[in-house]
Design a protein around this motif. Structure first.
Motif, PDB file in Angstrom:
ATOM      1  N   GLU A  18     122.163 -12.017 -14.419  1.00  0.00           N
ATOM      2  CA  GLU A  18     121.074 -11.217 -13.860  1.00  0.00           C
ATOM      3  C   GLU A  18     121.410 -11.070 -12.384  1.00  0.00           C
ATOM      4  O   GLU A  18     122.280 -11.775 -11.882  1.00  0.00           O
ATOM      5  N   LEU A  21     121.929 -14.318 -10.427  1.00  0.00           N
ATOM      6  CA  LEU A  21     122.193 -15.443 -11.337  1.00  0.00           C
ATOM      7  C   LEU A  21     123.676 -15.434 -11.707  1.00  0.00           C
ATOM      8  O   LEU A  21     124.118 -14.680 -12.574  1.00  0.00           O
ATOM      9  N   TYR A  39     121.629 -21.891 -11.945  1.00  0.00           N
ATOM     10  CA  TYR A  39     120.357 -21.577 -12.594  1.00  0.00           C
ATOM     11  C   TYR A  39     119.192 -21.981 -11.690  1.00  0.00           C
ATOM     12  O   TYR A  39     118.259 -21.219 -11.492  1.00  0.00           O
ATOM     13  N   TRP A  42     118.767 -19.696  -8.739  1.00  0.00           N
ATOM     14  CA  TRP A  42     118.185 -18.422  -9.172  1.00  0.00           C
ATOM     15  C   TRP A  42     116.671 -18.560  -9.352  1.00  0.00           C
ATOM     16  O   TRP A  42     115.892 -17.717  -8.909  1.00  0.00           O
ATOM     17  N   LEU A  43     116.242 -19.667  -9.983  1.00  0.00           N
ATOM     18  CA  LEU A  43     114.802 -19.906 -10.167  1.00  0.00           C
ATOM     19  C   LEU A  43     114.095 -20.003  -8.825  1.00  0.00           C
ATOM     20  O   LEU A  43     113.020 -19.453  -8.628  1.00  0.00           O
ATOM     21  N   GLN A  48     113.888 -14.050 -10.571  1.00  0.00           N
ATOM     22  CA  GLN A  48     113.682 -13.918 -12.019  1.00  0.00           C
ATOM     23  C   GLN A  48     112.590 -12.911 -12.361  1.00  0.00           C
ATOM     24  O   GLN A  48     112.497 -12.445 -13.487  1.00  0.00           O
ATOM     25  N   THR A  51     114.038  -9.397 -13.671  1.00  0.00           N
ATOM     26  CA  THR A  51     114.930  -9.263 -14.822  1.00  0.00           C
ATOM     27  C   THR A  51     114.637  -7.972 -15.595  1.00  0.00           C
ATOM     28  O   THR A  51     113.511  -7.526 -15.686  1.00  0.00           O
ATOM     29  N   TRP A 104     120.339 -14.721 -24.476  1.00  0.00           N
ATOM     30  CA  TRP A 104     119.609 -14.526 -23.227  1.00  0.00           C
ATOM     31  C   TRP A 104     118.506 -13.473 -23.391  1.00  0.00           C
ATOM     32  O   TRP A 104     117.381 -13.686 -22.939  1.00  0.00           O
ATOM     33  N   LYS A 108     114.474 -13.987 -22.902  1.00  0.00           N
ATOM     34  CA  LYS A 108     113.679 -13.146 -22.000  1.00  0.00           C
ATOM     35  C   LYS A 108     112.478 -12.551 -22.720  1.00  0.00           C
ATOM     36  O   LYS A 108     111.388 -12.455 -22.160  1.00  0.00           O
ATOM     37  N   HIS A 113     113.340 -17.598 -20.591  1.00  0.00           N
ATOM     38  CA  HIS A 113     114.550 -17.635 -19.758  1.00  0.00           C
ATOM     39  C   HIS A 113     114.325 -18.387 -18.452  1.00  0.00           C
ATOM     40  O   HIS A 113     115.277 -18.778 -17.801  1.00  0.00           O
ATOM     41  N   VAL A 114     113.049 -18.612 -18.078  1.00  0.00           N
ATOM     42  CA  VAL A 114     112.774 -19.355 -16.852  1.00  0.00           C
ATOM     43  C   VAL A 114     112.487 -20.835 -17.160  1.00  0.00           C
ATOM     44  O   VAL A 114     112.102 -21.593 -16.289  1.00  0.00           O
TER      45      VAL A 114
END
Ligand SMILES: [Zn+2]
Ligand SMILES: [Zn+2]
Length: 177
Positions: A18, A21, A39, A42-43, A48, A51, A104, A108, A113-114
């Motif tokens: 992403e 990511l 990861y 990215w969080l 996120q 996305t 993935w 989502k 995905h989070v």
């Protein structure tokens, strides 16, 4: 260059999963390797929320043993739950995750995905096993009953679940007419 942990024949190439990511992708099987620190950042970046929605295509879950491309440990099969019938491979050592092709986009679709970093917890695994068991039981009844009977039974079940006199009603159903 690291070898793909799933198909083992191709190497992994840097390719973001992403925006913001970072990940590595196998050009042969289209799986992705995501490191725990990438990861996490990215969080933390809040990216996120941006996305994109991808079409849901069938997951071809690799059920064979998969070894971590970074530290060579045998990865654990993590039960995703939430009616998604596939496992993620997670490294018990570095916490990196291997995603087979299309996994993935399915994560989502359920907003999971989070939450990948929480899936290996025993609480998550317990819930995922319970949910899988429930869907197996539901499927067994769906196979036995006609589809109209099954949907009627589902409707009554839902009504009964939240009814304040559930016990009385169950006794009524069980009592001989
Ligand atoms: Zn591969
Ligand atoms: Zn590892």
């Amino acid at each position: 260059m690291k070898n793909c942990p799933a198909c083992k024949t191709a190497t992994l190439e840097s390719k973001s999963l992403e925006a913001h990511l970072a990940a590595s992708q196998c050009i042969s099987c289209d799986g992705h390797w995501v490191r725990a620190e990438d990861y996490r950042s990215w969080l933390e970046s809040g990216a996120q929320a941006e996305t994109t929605i991808a079409p849901l295509l069938t997951v071809e879950d690799s059920m064979s043993a998969v070894f971590c491309p970074d530290c060579s440990q045998l990865m654990r099969k993590t039960n995703v739950g939430h009616d998604l019938n596939f496992y993620l491979d997670q490294c018990p050592c570095c916490q990196g995750a291997w995603l087979d092709r299309h996994e993935w986009s399915h994560l989502k679709s359920q907003n999971l995905h989070v939450q990948v970093h929480q899936m290996s917890s025993s609480a998550w695994q317990h819930k995922a096993r319970q949910s899988r068991l429930r869907s197996t039981v539901r499927q067994a009844f769906a196979n036995k009953l006609s589809s109209s009977d099954y949907s009627e039974a589902e409707r009554i079940k839902k009504w009964l679940e939240v009814h304040p006199q559930k016990q009385e009603l169950l006794s009524f159903f069980a009592a001989s007419a």
